[in-house]
Design a protein around this motif. Structure first.
Motif, PDB file in Angstrom:
ATOM      1  N   GLY A  28       0.783  -1.230   0.000  1.00 49.22           N
ATOM      2  CA  GLY A  28       0.000   0.000   0.000  1.00 49.22           C
ATOM      3  C   GLY A  28       0.810   1.271   0.000  1.00 49.22           C
ATOM      4  N   GLN A  29       2.133   1.180   0.053  1.00 47.86           N
ATOM      5  CA  GLN A  29       2.959   2.376   0.075  1.00 47.86           C
ATOM      6  C   GLN A  29       3.342   2.803  -1.345  1.00 47.86           C
ATOM      7  N   CYS A  30       3.642   4.079  -1.493  1.00 51.04           N
ATOM      8  CA  CYS A  30       4.248   4.603  -2.718  1.00 51.04           C
ATOM      9  C   CYS A  30       5.545   5.271  -2.287  1.00 51.04           C
ATOM     10  N   VAL A  31       6.664   4.652  -2.623  1.00 47.17           N
ATOM     11  CA  VAL A  31       7.972   5.089  -2.134  1.00 47.17           C
ATOM     12  C   VAL A  31       8.806   5.605  -3.297  1.00 47.17           C
ATOM     13  N   GLY A  32       9.435   6.754  -3.094  1.00 43.64           N
ATOM     14  CA  GLY A  32      10.315   7.334  -4.095  1.00 43.64           C
ATOM     15  C   GLY A  32      11.767   7.052  -3.758  1.00 43.64           C
ATOM     16  N   LEU A  33      12.461   6.421  -4.691  1.00 42.36           N
ATOM     17  CA  LEU A  33      13.904   6.215  -4.575  1.00 42.36           C
ATOM     18  C   LEU A  33      14.550   7.380  -5.315  1.00 42.36           C
ATOM     19  N   ILE A  34      15.099   8.325  -4.591  1.00 34.00           N
ATOM     20  CA  ILE A  34      15.578   9.551  -5.226  1.00 34.00           C
ATOM     21  C   ILE A  34      17.079   9.719  -5.011  1.00 34.00           C
ATOM     22  N   GLY A  35      17.689  10.325  -6.004  1.00 35.26           N
ATOM     23  CA  GLY A  35      19.123  10.545  -5.948  1.00 35.26           C
ATOM     24  C   GLY A  35      19.584  11.171  -7.241  1.00 35.26           C
ATOM     25  N   PRO A  36      20.804  11.720  -7.255  1.00 30.92           N
ATOM     26  CA  PRO A  36      21.314  12.334  -8.480  1.00 30.92           C
ATOM     27  C   PRO A  36      21.580  11.277  -9.545  1.00 30.92           C
ATOM     28  N   ASN A  37      21.787  11.721 -10.780  1.00 29.87           N
ATOM     29  CA  ASN A  37      22.154  10.792 -11.844  1.00 29.87           C
ATOM     30  C   ASN A  37      23.448  10.071 -11.465  1.00 29.87           C
ATOM     31  N   GLY A  38      23.486   8.753 -11.709  1.00 24.83           N
ATOM     32  CA  GLY A  38      24.662   7.974 -11.374  1.00 24.83           C
ATOM     33  C   GLY A  38      24.718   7.501  -9.935  1.00 24.83           C
ATOM     34  N   CYS A 195       4.672  10.594  -3.747  1.00 23.70           N
ATOM     35  CA  CYS A 195       5.204   9.614  -2.786  1.00 23.70           C
ATOM     36  C   CYS A 195       4.990  10.067  -1.346  1.00 23.70           C
ATOM     37  N   GLU A 196       4.734   9.090  -0.478  1.00 17.89           N
ATOM     38  CA  GLU A 196       4.590   9.383   0.952  1.00 17.89           C
ATOM     39  C   GLU A 196       5.912   9.192   1.693  1.00 17.89           C
ATOM     40  N   ARG A 197       6.823   8.465   1.076  1.00 19.63           N
ATOM     41  CA  ARG A 197       8.090   8.127   1.732  1.00 19.63           C
ATOM     42  C   ARG A 197       9.217   8.283   0.720  1.00 19.63           C
ATOM     43  N   PHE A 198      10.384   8.682   1.210  1.00 21.78           N
ATOM     44  CA  PHE A 198      11.520   8.945   0.341  1.00 21.78           C
ATOM     45  C   PHE A 198      12.741   8.194   0.848  1.00 21.78           C
ATOM     46  N   VAL A 199      13.393   7.484  -0.065  1.00 17.69           N
ATOM     47  CA  VAL A 199      14.664   6.836   0.227  1.00 17.69           C
ATOM     48  C   VAL A 199      15.694   7.520  -0.663  1.00 17.69           C
ATOM     49  N   ILE A 200      16.662   8.171  -0.047  1.00 18.04           N
ATOM     50  CA  ILE A 200      17.660   8.937  -0.795  1.00 18.04           C
ATOM     51  C   ILE A 200      18.937   8.119  -0.911  1.00 18.04           C
ATOM     52  N   ILE A 201      19.443   8.018  -2.140  1.00 19.90           N
ATOM     53  CA  ILE A 201      20.639   7.218  -2.407  1.00 19.90           C
ATOM     54  C   ILE A 201      21.702   8.103  -3.046  1.00 19.90           C
ATOM     55  N   THR A 205      24.833   4.238  -1.925  1.00 18.86           N
ATOM     56  CA  THR A 205      24.602   4.044  -0.491  1.00 18.86           C
ATOM     57  C   THR A 205      23.345   4.792  -0.047  1.00 18.86           C
ATOM     58  N   LYS A 206      22.539   4.162   0.776  1.00 21.29           N
ATOM     59  CA  LYS A 206      21.354   4.832   1.313  1.00 21.29           C
ATOM     60  C   LYS A 206      21.787   5.839   2.371  1.00 21.29           C
ATOM     61  N   ILE A 207      21.365   7.087   2.188  1.00 20.57           N
ATOM     62  CA  ILE A 207      21.729   8.115   3.168  1.00 20.57           C
ATOM     63  C   ILE A 207      20.519   8.635   3.937  1.00 20.57           C
ATOM     64  N   GLU A 208      19.322   8.277   3.507  1.00 22.04           N
ATOM     65  CA  GLU A 208      18.115   8.731   4.212  1.00 22.04           C
ATOM     66  C   GLU A 208      16.941   7.846   3.839  1.00 22.04           C
ATOM     67  N   LYS A 297      21.003  19.676   0.497  1.00 27.02           N
ATOM     68  CA  LYS A 297      21.788  19.675   1.737  1.00 27.02           C
ATOM     69  C   LYS A 297      22.325  18.272   2.033  1.00 27.02           C
ATOM     70  N   LEU A 298      21.450  17.265   1.904  1.00 27.60           N
ATOM     71  CA  LEU A 298      21.836  15.893   2.215  1.00 27.60           C
ATOM     72  C   LEU A 298      22.883  15.376   1.249  1.00 27.60           C
ATOM     73  N   VAL A 299      22.659  15.600  -0.052  1.00 26.36           N
ATOM     74  CA  VAL A 299      23.549  15.042  -1.062  1.00 26.36           C
ATOM     75  C   VAL A 299      24.913  15.739  -1.064  1.00 26.36           C
ATOM     76  N   VAL A 300      24.902  17.056  -0.846  1.00 23.28           N
ATOM     77  CA  VAL A 300      26.166  17.802  -0.865  1.00 23.28           C
ATOM     78  C   VAL A 300      26.986  17.518   0.386  1.00 23.28           C
ATOM     79  N   SER A 301      26.290  17.385   1.535  1.00 21.10           N
ATOM     80  CA  SER A 301      27.016  17.234   2.802  1.00 21.10           C
ATOM     81  C   SER A 301      27.271  15.782   3.179  1.00 21.10           C
ATOM     82  N   ALA A 302      26.468  14.841   2.580  1.00 24.39           N
ATOM     83  CA  ALA A 302      26.611  13.425   2.986  1.00 24.39           C
ATOM     84  C   ALA A 302      27.938  12.850   2.546  1.00 24.39           C
TER      85      ALA A 302
END
Length: 302
Positions: A28-38, A195-201, A205-208, A297-302
């Motif tokens: 029942g979830q809609c999850v976004g896997l988000i991250g820069p190209n590559g 999306c209700e939930r976000f997974v940032i890569i 590597t998963k960072i969030e 902020k997350l991608v630049v600082s992670a």
């Protein structure tokens, strides 16, 4: 139906595309896997769809290896590849039979599927005559043919023009009411919309892994956004020197100004602009960063 990704890694020669990635996705979830190209999004999506095999770790659906549960998964690649000389109906018949669905059932189901994706009346048109948005909707139709429990989408709108993008986003909004969705994207406004939930890569590597509400609560910083006429851009240098201004940041035609005390100092800032004959086009008080700002902020600082 639960998707489990456990410590998955994938390497290509000397590059690690996915690094010890783990997450769970409930029904029942809609999850976004988000991250820069590559970042490794497409590689991970293909592993989940059992198109690529991981070097380490495992992907489970309902506690079983994904290779044994492929009939429960619908997959939409970034660029759906169809035979251009086939009609939409022939395409779905062909792909459905490849998936092991009987011709009798397909003949019954295809009109319903085409209606669901907004292609009613287009079943006898050749695919080569379809727009990009129509091809993407046909791709979603083939992903839905076998009534999967989970649909995995790889950058479903990144290659589309604004009209096609809106058509497909609206369709995904409808589909998610009855199907679990995992989609990868680097278009943050799309992820924020559907999306209700976000997974940032980042770098494989998963960072969030969080919700928008949680992200906002952790990035709450009262600021004002001021849009001024181009002739007055030099005023920003004066704003930087004001004692109650913590920082300024240009964002296109707007400037983001962080104040010491939003309630007191917003009025002082407006008065300062008026005293300097600044033409204010828009003045907006906001305590929340956008997903794009948080992501940067997350991608630049992670």
């Amino acid at each position: 139906m639960k998707l489990e990704i456990n410590n998955v890694s994938k390497r290509f020669k000397d590059k690690t595309a996915v690094n010890q990635f783990s997450m769970e996705l409930e029904i029942g979830q809609c999850v976004g896997l988000i991250g820069p190209n590559g970042a490794g999004k497409s590689t991970l999506i293909k592993i989940i769809a059992d198109i690529l095999h991981s070097d380490e770790g495992e992907v489970l659906l309902d506690g079983k290896r994904i290779s044994k549960m492929k009939r429960e998964i619908g997959y939409l690649p970034q660029y759906p590849n169809f035979f251009q000389w086939m009609t939409a109906r022939e395409t779905l018949l062909f792909m459905g039979q490849l998936s092991g669905i009987s011709k009798k059932r397909l003949i019954e189901d295809i009109p319903t599927i085409l209606a669901k994706v907004g292609l009613t009346g287009e079943q006898n048109r050749k695919v080569r005559t379809f727009s990009g948005g129509m091809k993407q909707r046909l791709g979603i139709a083939q992903a839905l043919l076998h009534k999967p429990s989970l649909i995995v989408m790889d950058e479903p709108v990144s290659a589309l023009d604004p009209i096609g993008r809106r058509e497909v986003l609206n369709l995904i909004q409808e589909i998610k009411k009855e199907t679990t969705i995992l989609l990868s994207t680097h278009i943050l406004s799309d992820a924020e919309e559907i999306c209700e939930r976000f997974v940032i890569i980042k770098d494989g590597t998963k960072i969030e892994d969080t919700t928008m509400t949680e992200l906002i609560s952790r990035n709450h910083e009262p600021v004002v956004y001021v849009e001024i006429a181009p002739k007055d851009h030099s005023w920003i240098q004066l704003v930087d020197q004001l004692p109650y201004v913590k920082k300024t940041e240009m964002m296109g035609s707007k400037v983001k100004i962080t104040l010491e005390n939003i309630d007191v100092h917003k009025n002082m800032l407006i008065q300062n602009a008026l005293d300097n004959d600044v033409d204010i086009v828009r003045f907006e008080v906001s305590g929340n960063d956008t997903l794009e700002e948080i992501f940067l902020k997350l991608v630049v600082s992670a």
